[in-house]
Design an enzyme around this catalytic site. Structure first.
Site, PDB file in Angstrom:
ATOM      1  N   CYS A 120       0.835  -1.203   0.000  1.00 15.38           N
ATOM      2  CA  CYS A 120       0.000   0.000   0.000  1.00 15.38           C
ATOM      3  C   CYS A 120       0.879   1.267   0.000  1.00 15.38           C
ATOM      4  O   CYS A 120       1.963   1.258   0.580  1.00 15.38           O
ATOM      5  CB  CYS A 120      -0.873  -0.023   1.250  1.00 15.38           C
ATOM      6  SG  CYS A 120      -1.940   1.418   1.380  1.00 15.38           S
ATOM      7  N   CYS A 152      -5.781  -2.528   1.724  1.00 14.63           N
ATOM      8  CA  CYS A 152      -4.861  -2.386   2.853  1.00 14.63           C
ATOM      9  C   CYS A 152      -5.646  -2.581   4.149  1.00 14.63           C
ATOM     10  O   CYS A 152      -6.689  -1.966   4.350  1.00 14.63           O
ATOM     11  CB  CYS A 152      -4.212  -1.003   2.823  1.00 14.63           C
ATOM     12  SG  CYS A 152      -3.180  -0.679   4.264  1.00 14.63           S
ATOM     13  N   CYS A 178       3.876 -16.492 -11.387  1.00 15.94           N
ATOM     14  CA  CYS A 178       4.584 -17.344 -12.363  1.00 15.94           C
ATOM     15  C   CYS A 178       4.239 -17.035 -13.814  1.00 15.94           C
ATOM     16  O   CYS A 178       5.117 -17.103 -14.677  1.00 15.94           O
ATOM     17  CB  CYS A 178       4.416 -18.815 -12.037  1.00 15.94           C
ATOM     18  SG  CYS A 178       2.737 -19.414 -12.130  1.00 15.94           S
ATOM     19  N   HIS A 209       0.439 -24.001 -12.886  1.00 16.55           N
ATOM     20  CA  HIS A 209       1.815 -23.503 -12.872  1.00 16.55           C
ATOM     21  C   HIS A 209       2.323 -23.530 -14.313  1.00 16.55           C
ATOM     22  O   HIS A 209       1.851 -24.320 -15.130  1.00 16.55           O
ATOM     23  CB  HIS A 209       2.720 -24.350 -11.961  1.00 16.55           C
ATOM     24  CG  HIS A 209       4.070 -23.711 -11.719  1.00 16.55           C
ATOM     25  ND1 HIS A 209       4.203 -22.373 -11.405  1.00 16.55           N
ATOM     26  CD2 HIS A 209       5.335 -24.205 -11.773  1.00 16.55           C
ATOM     27  CE1 HIS A 209       5.492 -22.089 -11.265  1.00 16.55           C
ATOM     28  NE2 HIS A 209       6.198 -23.174 -11.488  1.00 16.55           N
ATOM     29  N   ASP A 226      12.945 -23.156 -14.524  1.00 19.47           N
ATOM     30  CA  ASP A 226      11.872 -22.486 -13.793  1.00 19.47           C
ATOM     31  C   ASP A 226      12.371 -21.104 -13.392  1.00 19.47           C
ATOM     32  O   ASP A 226      13.128 -20.956 -12.427  1.00 19.47           O
ATOM     33  CB  ASP A 226      11.456 -23.292 -12.546  1.00 19.47           C
ATOM     34  CG  ASP A 226      10.173 -22.736 -11.955  1.00 19.47           C
ATOM     35  OD1 ASP A 226      10.105 -21.492 -11.759  1.00 19.47           O
ATOM     36  OD2 ASP A 226       9.234 -23.499 -11.694  1.00 19.47           O
TER      37      ASP A 226
HETATM   38 ZN   LIG Z   1      -2.475   1.437   3.589  1.00 24.95          ZN
END
Ligand SMILES: [Zn+2]
Length: 360
Positions: A120, A152, A178, A209, A226
């Site tokens: 945030c 937040c 990913c 994935h 990966d």
């Molecule tokens: Zn915040």
């Protein structure tokens, strides 16, 4: 009377004959399976195969590849590549392999960042997902698939996290999970070693994935990569190290679609494939698209080269690599996971990896 035989021409004749016969036989088989293939296309698994068929096309644009090279620190990368080559511990590896190894390191540690929830502006990282919204479909240059909305927990401010698919945009944002990692990594990898060649592969797994592979001329085989984990050539990373259960793993490169399930899934972590899609149907769909890819390749070659050269290229660039890999996948010995790999998935929060059954 001269008995001179032009062996080189004879060899070409045989190659061309083989390629022609093989394509005819494969096309006949595909035609006889067509109705079954069409019927099974309603399955989600087949739709996933279909959507990924040409996924590498976005990495072929010369302008995008230039942008990838501009975005990375080439001097730093090549300096480390030279050092790796001098220290060469594995004699089978070529220069290109060191480029890949160094790119894996650079990309994970100096370039891209993993994001579970964006932090945030107030500074708090106690942020959680509260919903999603659709992107503006009329104006979507970043190819955003969905916009996640996070909130937040401290100041209640809402932060949007767009899931970007355009690899060039990702060179700028350098964040994601990913999907974004592989997407951006593949663009850079193509720019460094793969432009115009069929040696880069997108690997898709049905249990959420993605990773990739490249063809190593030194090791003379397709090698697992990966980028999120910075891991090279560890095919059992997911099953043995993460403890991940999987049904299907499919690879997509320029000229072929390959079922890589046996390469990546161990017997004890194998999810019953028929619970997802009948394996014989999956095989028929893959075969169908491989025939189509071979046919398209030939058509495209014929528009540039002579008839003879095009058939020869089909043999050399499509049929030979397919034959080699088929033999390789059959004879592959039981791979083992390096003992120096840390246990469990390294990217993502503890709760997230645990919920996905990837905590080792
Ligand atoms: Zn915040």
């Amino acid at each position: 009377m001269s008995t001179d035989i032009d062996y080189s021409r004879l060899k070409d004749d045989l190659i061309i004959e083989y390629a022609k016969k093989r394509l005819i036989i494969e096309k006949k088989a595909a035609a006889s399976n067509l109705s079954e293939v069409q019927r099974s296309m309603s399955l989600q698994m087949m739709k996933s195969i279909y959507t990924h068929l040409n996924c590498l096309e976005s990495y072929e644009n010369a302008n995008s590849l230039d942008k990838a090279l501009d975005a990375i620190d080439l001097a730093k990368i090549y300096e480390s590549v030279d050092r790796r080559e001098q220290e060469k511990t594995n004699t089978k590896l070529n220069y290109d392999d060191f480029v890949v190894l160094e790119l894996l390191r650079y990309f994970k540690h100096d370039f891209f960042k993993w994001v579970n929830s964006p932090s945030c502006p107030c500074g708090s990282t106690d942020v959680s997902t509260v919903g999603v919204k659709r992107p503006d479909s009329a104006n979507n240059p970043d190819q955003i698939s969905i916009i996640e909305i996070h909130q937040c927990q401290k100041c209640h401010h809402q932060i949007e996290f767009p899931r970007i698919n355009n690899p060039v945009s990702l060179l700028r944002t350098r964040t994601g999970r990913c999907g974004e990692w592989v997407n951006c990594f593949l663009l850079i990898l193509t720019a460094l070693i793969g432009e115009g060649k069929d040696r880069i592969r997108y690997v898709w797994n049905n249990e959420d994935h993605v990773w990739c592979e490249y063809y190593s001329s030194g090791l003379r085989r397709w090698v697992h990569l990966d980028p999120c984990e910075g891991v090279f050539d560890e095919t059992l990373l997911y099953c043995d190290n993460w403890g991940k259960r999987m049904s299907y793993v499919i690879g997509f490169n320029k000229n072929s679609v390959v079922d890589l399930s046996k390469k990546y899934i161990t017997k004890d972590k194998q999810i019953d494939q028929s619970s997802v899609a009948d394996p014989s149907k999956v095989e028929k769909v893959i075969t169908y698209y491989n025939v189509k890819k071979a046919d398209d390749y030939l058509t495209q070659s014929k528009s540039i080269y002579s008839e003879r050269e095009s058939w020869k290229a089909l043999y050399t660039d499509v049929f030979v690599p397919r034959n080699l890999e088929r033999g390789e996948l059959r004879t592959e010995e039981e791979a083992t996971v390096s003992s120096d790999l840390p246990k469990g998935r390294q990217t993502g929060s503890v709760e997230w990896t645990k919920a996905r059954g990837e905590d080792g």
